[in-house]
Scaffold this motif. Structure first.
Motif, PDB file in Angstrom:
ATOM      1  N   ALA A  46      42.428  57.691  32.167  1.00 47.92           N
ATOM      2  CA  ALA A  46      41.126  58.292  31.853  1.00 47.92           C
ATOM      3  C   ALA A  46      41.185  59.814  31.970  1.00 47.92           C
ATOM      4  O   ALA A  46      40.613  60.531  31.140  1.00 47.92           O
ATOM      5  CB  ALA A  46      40.055  57.729  32.779  1.00 47.92           C
ATOM      6  N   SER A  53      35.402  57.780  27.658  1.00 48.28           N
ATOM      7  CA  SER A  53      34.572  57.214  28.727  1.00 48.28           C
ATOM      8  C   SER A  53      35.294  56.037  29.379  1.00 48.28           C
ATOM      9  O   SER A  53      36.152  55.384  28.766  1.00 48.28           O
ATOM     10  CB  SER A  53      33.234  56.745  28.168  1.00 48.28           C
ATOM     11  OG  SER A  53      33.408  55.586  27.375  1.00 48.28           O
ATOM     12  N   ASP A  54      34.928  55.748  30.620  1.00 53.90           N
ATOM     13  CA  ASP A  54      35.521  54.613  31.335  1.00 53.90           C
ATOM     14  C   ASP A  54      35.239  53.297  30.613  1.00 53.90           C
ATOM     15  O   ASP A  54      36.100  52.431  30.535  1.00 53.90           O
ATOM     16  CB  ASP A  54      34.977  54.537  32.763  1.00 53.90           C
ATOM     17  CG  ASP A  54      35.548  55.611  33.671  1.00 53.90           C
ATOM     18  OD1 ASP A  54      36.471  56.338  33.244  1.00 53.90           O
ATOM     19  OD2 ASP A  54      35.071  55.729  34.820  1.00 53.90           O
ATOM     20  N   ARG A  55      34.026  53.145  30.095  1.00 52.69           N
ATOM     21  CA  ARG A  55      33.667  51.914  29.405  1.00 52.69           C
ATOM     22  C   ARG A  55      34.545  51.694  28.178  1.00 52.69           C
ATOM     23  O   ARG A  55      35.083  50.609  27.960  1.00 52.69           O
ATOM     24  CB  ARG A  55      32.197  51.940  28.985  1.00 52.69           C
ATOM     25  CG  ARG A  55      31.722  50.604  28.399  1.00 52.69           C
ATOM     26  CD  ARG A  55      30.337  50.679  27.784  1.00 52.69           C
ATOM     27  NE  ARG A  55      30.296  51.368  26.514  1.00 52.69           N
ATOM     28  CZ  ARG A  55      30.813  50.912  25.368  1.00 52.69           C
ATOM     29  NH1 ARG A  55      31.451  49.775  25.344  1.00 52.69           N
ATOM     30  NH2 ARG A  55      30.697  51.592  24.252  1.00 52.69           N
TER      31      ARG A  55
END
Length: 110
Positions: A46, A53-55
């Motif tokens: 990341a 984004s993490d998602r």
């Protein structure tokens, strides 16, 4: 050039298209490159892929794992660590992308 094109049938072209679509998804190549360079943990990947984004990283990692390009392993520690690495198939793909990267550098606009 004509010799190469004559050896590509429709089925091979479809398989290539499927592979290209996966790698061409936004962030996929950056994630693969980060893993190929040795970033193995979610947070490291990341941090390496700017703007991701993490998602979406989670979604892409699952797609890459399902396609057999990335392997996920859980390290029994406190706290538990999840690590990612390229599979043989993923490493082969990265090797195959080198000529395309050189092509892009050679013909880059601007």
């Amino acid at each position: 050039m004509q010799t190469i094109i004559n050896h590509i049938d429709d089925a091979a072209c479809r398989r290539f298209q499927t592979s290209l679509e996966l790698v061409g998804k936004r962030w996929s190549s950056g994630i693969l490159l980060a893993i190929a360079r040795g970033e193995a943990r979610f947070s490291d990947i990341a941090a390496t892929v700017d703007g991701l984004s993490d998602r979406l990283l989670s979604v892409r990692l699952k797609e890459l794992e399902q396609s057999g390009l990335v392997a996920r392993s859980v390290v029994a520690s406190t706290p538990v660590q999840v690590r990612y690495e390229l599979t043989e198939r993923g490493a082969d793909l990265m090797d195959s992308l080198e000529p395309l990267v050189r092509y892009g550098q050679r013909w880059e606009q601007g």
